[in-house]
Design a protein around this motif. Structure first.
Motif, PDB file in Angstrom:
ATOM      1  N   GLU A 118       0.820  -1.209   0.000  1.00 39.62           N
ATOM      2  CA  GLU A 118       0.000   0.000   0.000  1.00 39.62           C
ATOM      3  C   GLU A 118       0.853   1.258   0.000  1.00 39.62           C
ATOM      4  OE1 GLU A 118      -4.005  -1.751   2.231  1.00 39.62           O
ATOM      5  OE2 GLU A 118      -2.533  -0.612   3.395  1.00 39.62           O
ATOM      6  N   GLN A 119       1.924   1.261   0.784  1.00 41.35           N
ATOM      7  CA  GLN A 119       2.785   2.438   0.819  1.00 41.35           C
ATOM      8  C   GLN A 119       3.510   2.643  -0.499  1.00 41.35           C
ATOM      9  OE1 GLN A 119       2.641   4.700   3.412  1.00 41.35           O
ATOM     10  NE2 GLN A 119       0.943   3.313   3.835  1.00 41.35           N
ATOM     11  N   ALA A 120       3.791   1.548  -1.224  1.00 43.49           N
ATOM     12  CA  ALA A 120       4.413   1.666  -2.542  1.00 43.49           C
ATOM     13  C   ALA A 120       3.485   2.385  -3.516  1.00 43.49           C
ATOM     14  CB  ALA A 120       4.787   0.286  -3.075  1.00 43.49           C
ATOM     15  N   LEU A 121       2.186   2.157  -3.393  1.00 46.31           N
ATOM     16  CA  LEU A 121       1.222   2.857  -4.243  1.00 46.31           C
ATOM     17  C   LEU A 121       1.236   4.358  -3.967  1.00 46.31           C
ATOM     18  CD1 LEU A 121      -1.810   0.402  -4.012  1.00 46.31           C
ATOM     19  CD2 LEU A 121      -0.207   0.647  -5.924  1.00 46.31           C
ATOM     20  N   VAL A 122       1.328   4.712  -2.686  1.00 43.79           N
ATOM     21  CA  VAL A 122       1.384   6.127  -2.314  1.00 43.79           C
ATOM     22  C   VAL A 122       2.675   6.755  -2.831  1.00 43.79           C
ATOM     23  CG1 VAL A 122       1.465   7.741  -0.379  1.00 43.79           C
ATOM     24  CG2 VAL A 122      -0.074   5.766  -0.287  1.00 43.79           C
ATOM     25  N   THR A 123       3.782   6.044  -2.671  1.00 51.63           N
ATOM     26  CA  THR A 123       5.065   6.550  -3.153  1.00 51.63           C
ATOM     27  C   THR A 123       5.032   6.792  -4.659  1.00 51.63           C
ATOM     28  OG1 THR A 123       6.277   5.421  -1.387  1.00 51.63           O
ATOM     29  CG2 THR A 123       7.529   6.016  -3.358  1.00 51.63           C
ATOM     30  N   ALA A 124       4.408   5.887  -5.387  1.00 46.98           N
ATOM     31  CA  ALA A 124       4.314   6.048  -6.839  1.00 46.98           C
ATOM     32  C   ALA A 124       3.487   7.274  -7.207  1.00 46.98           C
ATOM     33  CB  ALA A 124       3.704   4.792  -7.465  1.00 46.98           C
ATOM     34  N   ALA A 125       2.414   7.532  -6.457  1.00 46.95           N
ATOM     35  CA  ALA A 125       1.574   8.697  -6.740  1.00 46.95           C
ATOM     36  C   ALA A 125       2.324   9.997  -6.520  1.00 46.95           C
ATOM     37  CB  ALA A 125       0.314   8.656  -5.878  1.00 46.95           C
ATOM     38  N   ARG A 126       3.293   9.995  -5.606  1.00 51.70           N
ATOM     39  CA  ARG A 126       4.065  11.204  -5.315  1.00 51.70           C
ATOM     40  C   ARG A 126       5.074  11.546  -6.411  1.00 51.70           C
ATOM     41  NH1 ARG A 126       4.723   9.319   0.468  1.00 51.70           N
ATOM     42  NH2 ARG A 126       3.142  10.435   1.669  1.00 51.70           N
ATOM     43  N   LYS A 127       5.310  10.644  -7.332  1.00 46.36           N
ATOM     44  CA  LYS A 127       6.297  10.887  -8.382  1.00 46.36           C
ATOM     45  C   LYS A 127       5.767  11.791  -9.488  1.00 46.36           C
ATOM     46  CE  LYS A 127       8.814   6.557  -7.666  1.00 46.36           C
ATOM     47  NZ  LYS A 127       9.255   5.275  -8.279  1.00 46.36           N
ATOM     48  N   LEU A 192      -6.362   2.611   3.588  1.00 46.48           N
ATOM     49  CA  LEU A 192      -5.168   1.798   3.778  1.00 46.48           C
ATOM     50  C   LEU A 192      -5.061   1.327   5.226  1.00 46.48           C
ATOM     51  CD1 LEU A 192      -2.596   3.949   1.753  1.00 46.48           C
ATOM     52  CD2 LEU A 192      -4.229   2.235   0.921  1.00 46.48           C
ATOM     53  N   TYR A 193      -4.331   0.239   5.425  1.00 42.34           N
ATOM     54  CA  TYR A 193      -4.269  -0.334   6.773  1.00 42.34           C
ATOM     55  C   TYR A 193      -3.590   0.605   7.755  1.00 42.34           C
ATOM     56  CZ  TYR A 193      -3.730  -3.571  10.596  1.00 42.34           C
ATOM     57  OH  TYR A 193      -3.818  -4.161  11.831  1.00 42.34           O
ATOM     58  N   LEU A 194      -2.436   1.155   7.390  1.00 41.55           N
ATOM     59  CA  LEU A 194      -1.661   1.944   8.339  1.00 41.55           C
ATOM     60  C   LEU A 194      -2.178   3.370   8.474  1.00 41.55           C
ATOM     61  CD1 LEU A 194       0.829   1.537  10.169  1.00 41.55           C
ATOM     62  CD2 LEU A 194       2.210   2.547   8.347  1.00 41.55           C
ATOM     63  N   THR A 195      -2.563   3.988   7.366  1.00 39.80           N
ATOM     64  CA  THR A 195      -2.934   5.408   7.376  1.00 39.80           C
ATOM     65  C   THR A 195      -4.437   5.636   7.246  1.00 39.80           C
ATOM     66  OG1 THR A 195      -2.496   5.538   4.995  1.00 39.80           O
ATOM     67  CG2 THR A 195      -0.700   6.141   6.484  1.00 39.80           C
ATOM     68  N   GLY A 196      -5.217   4.547   7.189  1.00 39.66           N
ATOM     69  CA  GLY A 196      -6.666   4.686   7.101  1.00 39.66           C
ATOM     70  C   GLY A 196      -7.093   5.373   5.817  1.00 39.66           C
ATOM     71  N   GLY A 197      -8.173   6.147   5.904  1.00 38.65           N
ATOM     72  CA  GLY A 197      -8.610   6.918   4.747  1.00 38.65           C
ATOM     73  C   GLY A 197      -7.519   7.880   4.315  1.00 38.65           C
ATOM     74  N   THR A 198      -7.060   7.748   3.081  1.00 33.70           N
ATOM     75  CA  THR A 198      -5.877   8.472   2.612  1.00 33.70           C
ATOM     76  C   THR A 198      -6.158   9.146   1.274  1.00 33.70           C
ATOM     77  OG1 THR A 198      -4.419   6.861   3.697  1.00 33.70           O
ATOM     78  CG2 THR A 198      -3.449   8.218   1.950  1.00 33.70           C
ATOM     79  N   VAL A 199      -5.872  10.442   1.198  1.00 30.96           N
ATOM     80  CA  VAL A 199      -6.036  11.211  -0.035  1.00 30.96           C
ATOM     81  C   VAL A 199      -4.733  11.940  -0.335  1.00 30.96           C
ATOM     82  CG1 VAL A 199      -7.182  13.210  -1.107  1.00 30.96           C
ATOM     83  CG2 VAL A 199      -8.536  11.509   0.139  1.00 30.96           C
ATOM     84  N   LEU A 200      -4.291  11.889  -1.590  1.00 31.07           N
ATOM     85  CA  LEU A 200      -3.153  12.680  -2.062  1.00 31.07           C
ATOM     86  C   LEU A 200      -3.651  13.713  -3.060  1.00 31.07           C
ATOM     87  CD1 LEU A 200      -1.447  10.394  -0.769  1.00 31.07           C
ATOM     88  CD2 LEU A 200       0.131  10.642  -2.699  1.00 31.07           C
ATOM     89  N   LEU A 201      -3.188  14.941  -2.876  1.00 24.32           N
ATOM     90  CA  LEU A 201      -3.568  16.050  -3.747  1.00 24.32           C
ATOM     91  C   LEU A 201      -2.305  16.646  -4.342  1.00 24.32           C
ATOM     92  CD1 LEU A 201      -5.870  17.876  -4.786  1.00 24.32           C
ATOM     93  CD2 LEU A 201      -5.564  19.281  -2.737  1.00 24.32           C
ATOM     94  N   ASP A 202      -2.186  16.583  -5.666  1.00 21.77           N
ATOM     95  CA  ASP A 202      -0.986  17.060  -6.358  1.00 21.77           C
ATOM     96  C   ASP A 202      -1.142  18.532  -6.728  1.00 21.77           C
ATOM     97  OD1 ASP A 202       1.559  16.122  -8.019  1.00 21.77           O
ATOM     98  OD2 ASP A 202       0.401  17.489  -9.263  1.00 21.77           O
ATOM     99  N   HIS A 203      -0.142  19.348  -6.340  1.00 22.27           N
ATOM    100  CA  HIS A 203      -0.185  20.792  -6.582  1.00 22.27           C
ATOM    101  C   HIS A 203       0.718  21.239  -7.730  1.00 22.27           C
ATOM    102  CE1 HIS A 203      -2.333  21.000  -2.780  1.00 22.27           C
ATOM    103  NE2 HIS A 203      -1.303  20.481  -2.138  1.00 22.27           N
ATOM    104  N   GLY A 204       1.318  20.291  -8.435  1.00 27.47           N
ATOM    105  CA  GLY A 204       2.182  20.633  -9.562  1.00 27.47           C
ATOM    106  C   GLY A 204       3.645  20.751  -9.177  1.00 27.47           C
TER     107      GLY A 204
END
Length: 266
Positions: A118-127, A192-204
């Motif tokens: 799950e954390q790998a998915l979040v890391t990928a979104a941050r790229k 997600l298991y560790l962070t629960g409800g999780t949203v990422l917002l990209d600002h550019g």
């Protein structure tokens, strides 16, 4: 290559639009915004930075960054220059957090594997590194309340040392609306298991916000949201001892302090 002391660079203005302007010093965990001649090539930490159509660049300074950092600027005309920025160290107190679910501190192997996936998915979104310039807005608080956990502090969960805190915790009741601190595009929204409800917002330009432990998510991946728009509700899901919003800010894989982003000179 010409060396530029960022501390003596002239402020941005129509008359000085061709100057290289960066802060002379920044704290660990800062989001740095600078100004360069339009069309310049800019490199920091071995990578090219995106440059806005009006010559703005952004990058992050890690919690553990030390001494100085440099920015190499090659303008479309004229000699290349290097701006040197002093990094001011900070104290990082220990925060002891007791009462979190034991399985989130010492997970069984199968659960640890799920958390890693799950954390790998979040890391990928941050790229993501779009040319959008939402990051240039003056950020606002996503919720207003007591700061119950500060960025960078060393965490100890149920007596077990953990990693440094990656964001800022704001204690408010469950169901409190979470507003977008700046405009952006939703790149991740899941439970997600560790962070629960999780949203990422990209600002550019590699700048993104993450919102954790949510009780409700009001947006989906791909949604465009504007500053101040409600995107979720506060909760206590995942590794949490009570209702609060964890708000984190990243520049790509570099975590920065949301409080410093809020305090950025206007």
């Amino acid at each position: 290559m010409t060396a530029v002391d960022a501390r003596s660079a002239a402020p941005s203005s129509p008359a000085g639009a061709a100057k290289v302007v960066f802060p002379g010093s920044v704290e660990q965990g800062s989001l740095v915004i600078g100004k360069v001649p339009v069309g310049s090539r800019v490199r920091h930490s071995g990578r090219d930075l995106l440059v806005t159509p009006y010559g703005t660049v952004v990058f992050g300074i890690a919690r553990d960054a030390a001494d100085t950092t440099t920015v190499e600027v090659t303008p479309p005309a004229g000699a290349p220059t290097t701006a040197t920025i002093l990094i001011t160290p900070r104290d990082w107190p220990i925060e002891r957090v007791n009462g979190v679910p034991p399985s989130t501190v010492k997970p069984a192997p199968a659960l640890a594997a799920r958390i890693a996936r799950e954390q790998a998915l979040v890391t990928a979104a941050r790229k993501r590194e779009d040319a959008r310039t939402d990051f240039t807005q003056a950020f606002i608080w996503p919720v207003e309340g007591r700061i119950s956990g500060r960025f960078g502090n060393q965490r100890v969960y149920n007596g077990t040392p953990g990693s440094a805190h990656s964001g800022m915790d704001i204690a408010v009741p469950t169901g409190t609306p979470v507003k977008a601190p700046a405009a952006g595009v939703v790149t991740f929204a899941d439970d997600l298991y560790l962070t629960g409800g999780t949203v990422l917002l990209d600002h550019g330009h590699g700048v993104s916000s993450n919102f954790l432990h949510l009780s409700r998510m009001d947006v989906a991946v791909g949604d465009r949201v504007e500053q101040g728009q409600v995107i979720a509700a506060v909760g206590a899901t995942g590794r949490a001892t009570g209702p609060h919003l964890h708000w984190g800010v990243n520049w790509l894989d570099v975590r920065v302090d949301p409080l410093l982003v809020l305090e950025r000179p206007r």
